[in-house]
Write an enzyme that holds these catalytic residues in place. Structure first.
Site, PDB file in Angstrom:
ATOM      1  N   ASP A 150       0.842  -1.187   0.000  1.00 52.84           N
ATOM      2  CA  ASP A 150       0.000   0.000   0.000  1.00 52.84           C
ATOM      3  C   ASP A 150       0.886   1.249   0.000  1.00 52.84           C
ATOM      4  O   ASP A 150       1.902   1.288   0.708  1.00 52.84           O
ATOM      5  CB  ASP A 150      -0.861  -0.039   1.272  1.00 52.84           C
ATOM      6  CG  ASP A 150      -1.911   1.050   1.315  1.00 52.84           C
ATOM      7  OD1 ASP A 150      -2.792   1.047   0.449  1.00 52.84           O
ATOM      8  OD2 ASP A 150      -1.832   1.904   2.232  1.00 52.84           O
ATOM      9  N   GLU A 155       1.425   0.289  -4.893  1.00 47.43           N
ATOM     10  CA  GLU A 155       0.963   1.569  -5.399  1.00 47.43           C
ATOM     11  C   GLU A 155       2.177   2.489  -5.501  1.00 47.43           C
ATOM     12  O   GLU A 155       2.786   2.818  -4.489  1.00 47.43           O
ATOM     13  CB  GLU A 155      -0.059   2.188  -4.447  1.00 47.43           C
ATOM     14  CG  GLU A 155      -1.358   1.416  -4.350  1.00 47.43           C
ATOM     15  CD  GLU A 155      -2.337   2.090  -3.392  1.00 47.43           C
ATOM     16  OE1 GLU A 155      -3.472   2.361  -3.808  1.00 47.43           O
ATOM     17  OE2 GLU A 155      -1.977   2.349  -2.234  1.00 47.43           O
TER      18      GLU A 155
END
Ligand code: CA
Length: 675
Positions: free
Chosen positions: A357, A386
């Site tokens: 993340d 990400e």
């Protein structure tokens, strides 16, 4: 020296209230300059946390800025009074240890750190691997007790090239919580162990459905212990995605059948992994090391105040996560923690991949270390993340594991928001469409081509016109995730509804199919969001992270209702898995074997040289028509077999076509091959 502020008022008061200050008698003995994190000695020996034997339990903590550390021992995981309190002994390099004699299995413990004359709240520490309800106290268990039968034979799934992977991202509750899921253990790890479950119409649901769909890896939303769900009151049925980490090395109790018994959540998660592995499906964990649920009261802060987080120049928590804090992976013991945590999940739980993340919050060296260490366990373990962050960070841009630096961390993939928004429309503008919904500008078209070549360097892509990236970010196609939807923002059907209000329901369904056709035929690693294959809706709500099951759950009756959508997705995945032309592993292969062809406005047309990459389809012709209306394209004369046309996959019964002019219907793809 790094400045930092910590607010100790609350824990201090709590400590006084608990009468615990009276047992503290410690001088400022630590050998570090508190707040000067560079003066904190690293300790990487590998015995932090609990070492259990039936004869004794040894517990070790790294807390270099502590003046003293008290260990509290309990016979229950919450609420009860301590049965023992022990002053831990200072060891080398900022460590503290205590040995509890005898067989302590079934007991619990917390630490209480005193630093700069202040006693902090209790914490289960950061290295615990088992906890009681709500993760408040660490548990003494024998990890060997948590192995399901046959666990020793369970292995990671085999992966040759990461481009062979097809990812299915799911939340445990979304997948199984519906009344019509046919699944008994709704919202639990065990849901994925139930075979033979059916929808009301008698179609496969659950794990059988995943096998039928043909995906290779399940990406489970955060499944470590997180803070937002009260595990003591699961009957309330609350929902959360789980991006609020509490104990990084313990499964979330809310997904177990008994969050009070520490070994149960561990065993049940292993059972889930084992069942998926038996079905030939890998398990990817969504890991959120970039921030914690709370600031001063996190296990990090209660152990070594300030150290695990970045600070602003004013000494406050910096907040690149947008969640109140951000971790400092560039500091040795934070990096060590992240690397060891990932290794633990890979070794102990046989996890096949990790999705980071807000990966750009982490520094590049940490991500490269993660990759190197996982390679030692199994090079098939896939890592991606990400390549962005939510807000600004003190970490210099050149050190960020962002997509713009993607080529500096090889064999780790980043999500392509370029193809995502090229397909569906920009995420920040709700009413804006993309290529699949009929907005076919040069920018959309070039963003699609960028996706088709897997975010690599290709002579026929004009990078200056790509959505957000003026340059490729993948060394090879294995380093990009192509997708059009995930848990964030509107699901695909909802987004299309919102940006294509003028289209008929039938047209909108075609847009959905076209978008996923582009995801599944592009070079790179494809990724779909759970339930898209069942034409799911989230009632047009954008952020559903804590909304009720009624909004987030999969309605399994859709499998019969939208059988055409399911058949199409299944056909797409099958085609991809059978044909290496769509899954080239290197940029060199893509440059040599993928050629764009001049094509009408609003279309992207290219050929693939399958023969060169060992595909029995020696040549593949792909036409992507984003226009609402049909267009004529010219296929070379030859013995073509058409496997996709006019919104239908016909892999098993391809239609013969001799070449020449071909009418490609609006909002559809044409895929043809020659032997
Ligand atoms: Ca929890």
């Amino acid at each position: 020296m790094t400045k930092y502020k910590i607010n100790m008022k609350k824990p201090f008061v709590l400590a006084i209230a608990a009468g615990l200050l009276t047992v503290m008698s410690c001088n400022n003995q630590n050998n570090v300059t508190v707040g000067d994190f560079a003066s904190y000695p690293a300790y990487t020996k590998g015995d932090l946390g609990l070492t259990y034997t039936p004869q004794a339990s040894t517990i070790k903590l790294w807390a270099p800025s502590a003046d003293c550390v008290q260990l509290n021992v309990y016979d229950q995981g919450s609420e009860s009074e301590a049965i023992e309190t022990i002053q831990m002994e200072r060891g080398a390099k900022g460590t503290w240890s205590a040995t509890l004699k005898g067989d302590r299995k079934g007991q619990f413990y917390t630490f209480q750190v005193t630093t700069e004359g202040k006693t902090l709240s209790e914490t289960p520490g950061v290295w615990n691997k088992a906890v009681g309800v709500n993760g408040l106290r660490a548990a003494i268990i024998d990890l060997a007790d948590t192995n399901p039968e046959g666990w020793a034979e369970d292995k990671h799934v085999e992966v040759k090239n990461y481009t062979d992977i097809v990812i299915y991202e799911m939340h445990h509750r979304d997948f199984s919580i519906s009344d019509n899921s046919g699944i008994t253990n709704k919202g639990k790890f065990l849901a994925l162990t139930e075979k033979g479950t059916l929808t009301p119409e008698g179609l496969a649901s659950g794990i059988d459905h995943l096998k039928e769909l043909g995906i290779t890896h399940v990406h489970i939303l955060p499944s470590y212990d997180y803070g937002s769900i009260d595990e003591a009151h699961l009957e309330q049925g609350n929902y959360n995605w789980g991006y609020d980490p509490k104990n990084y090395n313990v499964p979330e109790g809310g997904y177990s059948t008994n969050p009070f018994a520490p070994e149960v959540r561990i065993r049940e998660m292993k059972q889930m992994v084992q069942a998926l592995h038996e079905a030939g499906i890998g398990v990817i964990m969504d890991v959120v090391y970039n921030h914690t649920f709370v600031n001063d009261e996190s296990n990090f802060s209660l152990t070594v105040p300030g150290y695990y987080y970045r600070q602003t120049e004013e000494g406050d928590y910096s907040n690149a996560s947008g969640c109140g804090n951000e971790t400092a992976s560039e500091r040795p013991m934070v990096r060590h923690y992240i690397v060891e945590s990932v290794k633990y999940w890979a070794n102990e739980f046989h996890i096949d991949g990790f999705r980071f993340d807000l990966m750009a919050i982490h520094d590049i060296e940490t991500m490269n270390t993660v990759r190197q260490e996982l390679d030692k366990i199994n090079p098939g373990i896939f890592v991606y993340g990400e390549g962005w962050m939510a807000s600004s960070t003190p970490l210099p841009a050149e050190q960020q594991a962002s997509k713009h630096n993607g080529m500096k961390f090889p064999r780790i993939a980043v999500f392509s928001d370029d193809i995502r928004d090229g397909l569906r429309g920009e995420w920040m503008s709700a009413g804006e469409g993309g290529f699949a919904t009929g907005k076919v500008t040069q920018r959309q078209k070039e963003s699609i081509k960028f996706g088709v070549v897997g975010a690599t360097q290709h002579p026929q892509v004009d990078y200056s016109k790509v959505n957000y990236s003026g340059a490729p970010y993948a060394n090879n196609p294995v380093e990009v995730i192509n997708y059009v939807s995930c848990h964030d923002d509107e699901c695909l059907r909802d987004k299309i509804d919102m940006v294509a209000k003028d289209a008929t329901p039938a047209q909108r369904k075609r847009m959905d199919l076209l978008a996923q056709t582009i995801v599944m035929t592009s070079q790179g690693v494809p990724f779909i969001f759970c339930g898209e294959e069942l034409y799911r809706t989230k009632q047009h709500i954008r952020n559903t992270y804590n909304l009720p099951d009624e909004i987030n759950r999969i309605d399994w009756s859709h499998k019969a209702k939208y059988a055409d959508v399911f058949a199409y997705y299944k056909g797409l995945i099958q085609m991809r898995r059978q044909h290496p032309a769509f899954r080239m592993a290197t940029t060199e292969q893509v440059v040599e074997n993928l050629h764009f062809v001049d094509s009408p406005e609003g279309t992207v047309v290219y050929t693939l040289n399958g023969a060169a990459v060992g595909d029995e389809w020696s040549e593949v012709y792909v036409v992507l028509n984003g226009n609402r209306g049909g267009v004529n394209v010219q296929l070379p004369v030859g013995e073509w077999n058409i496997v996709c046309e006019d919104g239908k996959m016909q892999l098993d019964e391809p239609r013969a076509f001799g070449g020449g002019e071909f009418w490609v219907h609006g909002t559809s793809a044409l895929i043809a091959f020659r032997k």
